[in-house]
Scaffold this active site. Sequence first.
Site, short mmCIF file in Angstrom:
data_model
loop_
_atom_site.label_atom_id
_atom_site.label_comp_id
_atom_site.label_asym_id
_atom_site.label_seq_id
_atom_site.Cartn_x
_atom_site.Cartn_y
_atom_site.Cartn_z
N HIS A 1 0.98 -1.35 -0.07
CA HIS A 1 0.03 0.53 0.20
C HIS A 1 1.61 1.21 0.70
CE1 HIS A 1 -2.60 3.37 1.81
NE2 HIS A 1 -3.62 2.41 1.66
N ASP B 1 -6.07 8.25 -7.08
CA ASP B 1 -6.09 9.19 -5.88
C ASP B 1 -5.10 10.59 -5.73
OD1 ASP B 1 -6.42 10.67 -3.47
OD2 ASP B 1 -6.95 8.93 -2.26
N CYS C 1 -3.77 12.09 -2.99
CA CYS C 1 -3.11 11.98 -2.53
C CYS C 1 -2.37 11.04 -2.34
CB CYS C 1 -3.48 11.58 -1.25
SG CYS C 1 -4.41 10.41 -0.39
N TYR C 2 -1.95 10.02 -3.33
CA TYR C 2 -1.15 9.02 -3.62
C TYR C 2 0.28 9.99 -4.17
CZ TYR C 2 -3.33 5.85 -1.02
OH TYR C 2 -4.77 5.08 -0.07
N ARG D 1 -2.75 1.63 -4.58
CA ARG D 1 -2.87 -0.50 -4.69
C ARG D 1 -2.69 -1.04 -6.04
NH1 ARG D 1 -6.91 -2.23 -0.28
NH2 ARG D 1 -7.13 -0.33 -0.45
N LYS E 1 -6.80 -0.57 -7.75
CA LYS E 1 -7.30 0.44 -7.63
C LYS E 1 -7.04 2.03 -8.12
CE LYS E 1 -8.67 0.52 -2.95
NZ LYS E 1 -9.91 0.48 -2.36
N ASP F 1 -8.98 14.49 -4.41
CA ASP F 1 -8.38 12.88 -5.10
C ASP F 1 -8.83 12.91 -6.43
OD1 ASP F 1 -9.72 10.32 -5.28
OD2 ASP F 1 -10.58 10.04 -3.92
N ASP G 1 -10.17 18.73 0.53
CA ASP G 1 -10.60 18.97 1.78
C ASP G 1 -8.61 19.04 2.15
OD1 ASP G 1 -8.66 16.30 2.23
OD2 ASP G 1 -10.56 15.58 1.34
N HIS H 1 -6.11 16.23 1.22
CA HIS H 1 -5.33 16.25 -0.58
C HIS H 1 -4.66 17.21 -0.46
CE1 HIS H 1 -8.20 13.01 -0.20
NE2 HIS H 1 -7.92 12.65 -0.72
#
Length: 416
Positions: free
Chosen positions: A223, A272, A274-275, A266, A269, A327, A334, A337
């Site tokens: 992850h 996103d 934030c990754y 991951r 998935k 995201d 937010d 993020h």
Amino acid sequence: MDGVPLRCFSEDHSEEMFVDDGVETVTSVEQVSPANNPSLCLHFRPALLREQHYQYLKKGLRHLSDAYECLDASRPWLCFWILHSLELLEEPIPTTVASDVCQFLSRCQSPTGGFAGGPGQHAHLAPTYAAVNALCIIGSEEAYNIIDREKLLDFLWSVKQPDGSFVMHVGGEVDVRSAYCAASVASLTNILTPRLFEDTISWILRCQNWEGGLSGVPGLEAHGGYTFCGTAALVILGKEHMLDLKALLRWVVSRQMRFEGGFQGRCNKLVDGCYSFWQAGLLPLLHRALFKEGATELSRQRWMFEQQALQEYILLCCQNPTGGLLDKPGKSRDFYHTCYCLSGLSVAQHFWNLDLHHERVLSREENRLAPTHPVYNICPEKVAQALQHFHRLPVPSGDRASDPHPAAAAAADPQS
Ligand SMILES: [Zn+2]
């Protein structure tokens, strides 16, 4: 990079569109949604909405909407996410605001050491990390003096486990975030001792699995967030070379989505924002680890991921037109993020290894953010300033503490 054609408008971009091999899942249906297509997103020219983000962040320091009630146990995080976003945007924090944040964080400090998610709550490693980072961003004497280092060391010992891992709080869960939070605050404040991290290295190494990434605890799925935490903790402890670096590199570069340009957390998935930091932030750590190992084929100008594609994804798909980042299109903005999209954008813009520094800012110079330290995720000069301050102070003594850890200072050098 002014005038560079956008990748998402190139003719062969559609060939990268996701193929589900005839096996339809909820995720595969969502993945082909036009909302995830950078070329169909909000802005025809990728421009960082600086002023809007600044206004959104500034307001958040004084007032939060009802939607943040669920983060009542994460209030130091809100301070860190907002202050770090502001430093990336190179927006100074007014002295009175900085002092108010210091006083608030001092109320979150537990009488038994460490910081809690809010005043009167129990100490927890995650808000402890956030509070120490926030205070180091402020970087004033008032901010540094709030941290009770002796009690912080007591708190770290209280969450240390016999197998080398750490629980997030007394009686709480174990996962690799805790090792990173502990190593980060201990190294920044100069309370890191070899005994405190005895067996932690071998425990973290056991979290790297057959995929190449790291899981929260040994034996689970790899992850992005856990992989960053485990790897950064090993960098602080000077043992990142003990990971299978090539397997880790293969895993993380495969998490950058060929069509969207952003990262997934991951395998299988959705992308996103934030990754953009948790995954892309691994590339500076890996680059430097491989460099130290003597890898000769490394670039002198760029990290080993598509830096332009990530900038396109963040700028085209992750900005709320009224400020704040998100995201993916359709999700709400937010502060979490906002912080990690901007942190990832900064990583994608700045290559930095020893005396080599190369910038790759997409579209226009006004999109440029300040660089971020890939281990601590605060600006490098704030890391240097904190180390300078705390290394003048002795490591707290006690029968459990011994010598300072020489690797901590090396990890803290952004150019090392
Ligand atoms: Zn996210």
